[in-house]
Design a protein around this motif. Sequence first.
Motif, short mmCIF file in Angstrom:
data_model
loop_
_atom_site.label_atom_id
_atom_site.label_comp_id
_atom_site.label_asym_id
_atom_site.label_seq_id
_atom_site.Cartn_x
_atom_site.Cartn_y
_atom_site.Cartn_z
N ALA A 79 40.45 42.97 36.89
CA ALA A 79 40.17 44.20 37.65
C ALA A 79 39.94 43.86 39.13
O ALA A 79 40.44 44.57 40.02
CB ALA A 79 38.95 44.91 37.08
N GLY A 80 39.22 42.78 39.39
CA GLY A 80 38.99 42.37 40.77
C GLY A 80 40.28 42.04 41.50
O GLY A 80 40.48 42.43 42.67
N PHE A 81 41.17 41.33 40.83
CA PHE A 81 42.48 41.04 41.44
C PHE A 81 43.25 42.34 41.69
O PHE A 81 43.94 42.47 42.70
CB PHE A 81 43.30 40.09 40.58
N GLY A 82 43.16 43.29 40.77
CA GLY A 82 43.85 44.57 40.95
C GLY A 82 43.35 45.31 42.18
O GLY A 82 44.13 45.86 42.96
N VAL A 83 42.04 45.32 42.38
CA VAL A 83 41.45 45.96 43.55
C VAL A 83 41.94 45.26 44.83
O VAL A 83 42.34 45.92 45.80
CB VAL A 83 39.90 45.94 43.47
N ALA A 84 41.92 43.93 44.83
CA ALA A 84 42.37 43.18 46.01
C ALA A 84 43.84 43.43 46.30
O ALA A 84 44.24 43.64 47.45
CB ALA A 84 42.11 41.68 45.80
N ARG A 85 44.67 43.42 45.24
CA ARG A 85 46.11 43.65 45.45
C ARG A 85 46.39 45.05 45.98
O ARG A 85 47.30 45.24 46.80
CB ARG A 85 46.89 43.42 44.15
N ALA A 86 45.65 46.03 45.52
CA ALA A 86 45.88 47.41 45.96
C ALA A 86 45.78 47.51 47.48
O ALA A 86 46.50 48.29 48.12
CB ALA A 86 44.89 48.35 45.30
N ARG A 87 44.92 46.72 48.06
CA ARG A 87 44.74 46.74 49.52
C ARG A 87 45.91 46.12 50.26
O ARG A 87 46.06 46.34 51.45
CB ARG A 87 43.45 46.04 49.89
N GLY A 109 51.11 36.68 46.62
CA GLY A 109 50.13 35.58 46.54
C GLY A 109 49.00 35.89 45.58
O GLY A 109 48.57 35.02 44.80
N LEU A 110 48.52 37.12 45.61
CA LEU A 110 47.44 37.51 44.70
C LEU A 110 47.92 37.57 43.26
O LEU A 110 47.16 37.24 42.33
CB LEU A 110 46.83 38.84 45.14
N TRP A 111 49.18 37.97 43.03
CA TRP A 111 49.73 37.95 41.66
C TRP A 111 49.82 36.52 41.15
O TRP A 111 49.49 36.24 39.99
CB TRP A 111 51.10 38.61 41.61
N VAL A 112 50.28 35.61 41.99
CA VAL A 112 50.39 34.20 41.58
C VAL A 112 49.00 33.65 41.27
O VAL A 112 48.79 32.97 40.25
CB VAL A 112 51.12 33.37 42.65
N ALA A 113 48.03 33.95 42.15
CA ALA A 113 46.66 33.49 41.91
C ALA A 113 46.10 34.08 40.62
O ALA A 113 45.46 33.38 39.83
CB ALA A 113 45.77 33.86 43.10
N ALA A 114 46.36 35.37 40.39
CA ALA A 114 45.87 36.02 39.17
C ALA A 114 46.48 35.37 37.93
O ALA A 114 45.79 35.16 36.93
CB ALA A 114 46.18 37.52 39.20
N ILE A 145 44.66 45.76 32.72
CA ILE A 145 43.49 46.07 33.53
C ILE A 145 43.76 45.83 35.01
O ILE A 145 43.45 46.68 35.85
CB ILE A 145 42.27 45.27 33.03
N GLY A 146 44.36 44.71 35.34
CA GLY A 146 44.64 44.42 36.75
C GLY A 146 45.64 45.38 37.36
O GLY A 146 45.43 45.92 38.45
N LEU A 147 46.74 45.62 36.65
CA LEU A 147 47.77 46.53 37.16
C LEU A 147 47.26 47.98 37.16
O LEU A 147 47.56 48.74 38.09
CB LEU A 147 49.03 46.40 36.31
#
Length: 161
Positions: A79-87, A109-114, A145-147
């Motif tokens: 969920a945290g990665f999803g919030v960050a990616r949305a930005r 980059g955030l998808w790869v990290a996730a 959850i992330g997406l």
Amino acid sequence: MQSTHGEAALAITVVVVGLVVRRQLRTRPVRRVGSLVTPAVFGVLGVAAIAFGVASVVKDRPLTAMPVVLLVASLAVAAGFGVARARTVRVWRDPQGEVLRKGTAATTGLWVAAGAVHLGLGLWIDHAAGAGILGAASLYAYLAIGLGAQNLLVRGRAAAL
């Protein structure tokens, strides 16, 4: 056997995350419902996969609290990665008035990290469980959850335009 499991988990993670990232980098309209269909499908697959993962553990030994705590933590991280990616997703209105979205290099980059974080947490979950494939099986729930979080926030930004 453990290295084969790790290699298979890595291959699945790379393929699935690669397909999701590819889609994220295309310019697409922001849809009211469509942006939630993929997370919903991943969610259904995730529930089924986690049930299978739990079954794979309990056939050999009881499921302890540690892998469950790690699984919940993994889903919170998603969920945290999803919030960050949305930005990092660009959202704009085209000349015809349609609202569009497109991921950026930061989104990638955030998808790869996730994906890397899920792989690591999945291996940790499986190690803590001592048997089975619960960590690897949680990939679809992690993606749902992330997406889902990402798409809800992007939809909110689109509605504000």
